[in-house]
Write a protein that holds these residues in place. Structure first.
Motif, short mmCIF file in Angstrom:
data_model
loop_
_atom_site.label_atom_id
_atom_site.label_comp_id
_atom_site.label_asym_id
_atom_site.label_seq_id
_atom_site.Cartn_x
_atom_site.Cartn_y
_atom_site.Cartn_z
N MET A 4 0.84 -1.18 0.00
CA MET A 4 0.00 0.00 0.00
C MET A 4 0.89 1.24 0.00
N THR A 5 0.67 2.16 -0.91
CA THR A 5 1.48 3.36 -1.05
C THR A 5 1.35 4.26 0.18
N ALA A 6 2.46 4.87 0.55
CA ALA A 6 2.48 5.85 1.64
C ALA A 6 3.13 7.12 1.13
N TYR A 7 2.70 8.24 1.69
CA TYR A 7 3.23 9.53 1.27
C TYR A 7 3.79 10.28 2.47
N LEU A 8 4.93 10.88 2.26
CA LEU A 8 5.55 11.73 3.28
C LEU A 8 5.47 13.16 2.76
N PHE A 9 4.80 14.01 3.52
CA PHE A 9 4.63 15.42 3.16
C PHE A 9 5.53 16.26 4.06
N SER A 10 6.25 17.19 3.47
CA SER A 10 7.07 18.13 4.23
C SER A 10 6.67 19.55 3.85
N GLU A 11 6.41 20.37 4.87
CA GLU A 11 6.25 21.81 4.69
C GLU A 11 7.53 22.42 5.23
N ILE A 12 8.20 23.20 4.41
CA ILE A 12 9.55 23.66 4.73
C ILE A 12 9.65 25.16 4.61
N VAL A 13 10.32 25.76 5.59
CA VAL A 13 10.72 27.16 5.51
C VAL A 13 12.23 27.18 5.69
N THR A 14 12.94 27.66 4.68
CA THR A 14 14.40 27.66 4.72
C THR A 14 14.92 28.93 5.38
N VAL A 22 6.83 15.62 -5.57
CA VAL A 22 6.82 17.08 -5.62
C VAL A 22 8.09 17.54 -4.92
N ARG A 23 8.80 18.46 -5.53
CA ARG A 23 10.04 18.95 -4.92
C ARG A 23 10.02 20.46 -4.80
N ASN A 24 10.11 20.92 -3.56
CA ASN A 24 10.40 22.33 -3.30
C ASN A 24 9.44 23.29 -4.03
N GLN A 25 8.16 23.00 -3.97
CA GLN A 25 7.16 23.81 -4.67
C GLN A 25 6.40 24.74 -3.72
N ILE A 26 6.03 25.88 -4.24
CA ILE A 26 5.22 26.83 -3.47
C ILE A 26 3.77 26.39 -3.62
N PRO A 27 3.07 26.12 -2.51
CA PRO A 27 1.70 25.64 -2.62
C PRO A 27 0.71 26.77 -2.93
N GLU A 28 -0.35 26.41 -3.62
CA GLU A 28 -1.48 27.32 -3.79
C GLU A 28 -2.44 27.03 -2.64
N ILE A 29 -2.72 28.01 -1.83
CA ILE A 29 -3.56 27.84 -0.66
C ILE A 29 -5.03 28.02 -1.04
N LEU A 30 -5.80 26.99 -0.83
CA LEU A 30 -7.23 27.06 -1.13
C LEU A 30 -8.05 27.34 0.12
N GLU A 31 -7.58 26.85 1.26
CA GLU A 31 -8.23 27.12 2.55
C GLU A 31 -7.15 27.18 3.61
N GLY A 32 -7.42 27.89 4.68
CA GLY A 32 -6.47 28.00 5.78
C GLY A 32 -5.37 28.99 5.47
N THR A 33 -4.35 28.97 6.31
CA THR A 33 -3.24 29.90 6.14
C THR A 33 -1.92 29.16 6.21
N VAL A 34 -1.01 29.60 5.39
CA VAL A 34 0.36 29.10 5.37
C VAL A 34 1.22 30.30 5.05
N GLY A 35 2.38 30.38 5.67
CA GLY A 35 3.27 31.50 5.41
C GLY A 35 3.70 31.58 3.95
N ASP A 36 4.01 32.77 3.52
CA ASP A 36 4.43 33.01 2.13
C ASP A 36 5.73 32.31 1.77
N ASP A 37 6.51 31.93 2.77
CA ASP A 37 7.81 31.34 2.52
C ASP A 37 7.82 29.82 2.62
#
Length: 97
Positions: A1-11, A37-52
């Motif tokens: 069964m496939t598993a996904y690891l998600f990282s939200e990163i601020v450098t 997905v590598r090092n991509q800026i997300p498009e925020i549809l709901e909620g808040t995430v920092g610009d960086d």
């Protein structure tokens, strides 16, 4: 069964990113993971995430493989480097295949 690891990163220190990436890529390959997905800026549809914030998504064959990657001796040095150059949140989820 496939598993996904998600990282939200601020450098904070880009000079250490190459060191981190070299270690991480080796560990991802060792545990059969792939970069979806590598090092991509997300498009925020709901909620808040920092610009960086950038996003990385890895795919692994199983949850156990994703966990083994993160807890491995191969990836451990990358965790140390990451602590010096970025803030991040990491999540692992079952793909539900």
């Amino acid at each position: 069964m496939t598993a996904y690891l998600f990282s939200e990163i601020v450098t904070h220190d880009p000079t250490l990113l190459d060191e981190y990436r070299t270690i991480a890529r080796k560990a991802v390959a060792e545990f059969g993971g792939s970069y979806l997905v590598r090092n991509q800026i997300p498009e925020i549809l709901e909620g808040t995430v920092g610009d960086d914030v950038k996003v990385v998504i890895l795919g692994f064959d199983t949850l156990d493989a994703a966990r083994a990657f993160y807890r491995s001796d191969t990836y451990a040095p990358a965790i140390d480097v990451a602590a010096k150059c970025m803030s991040r949140r990491i999540l692992i989820v079952d793909g539900g295949d």
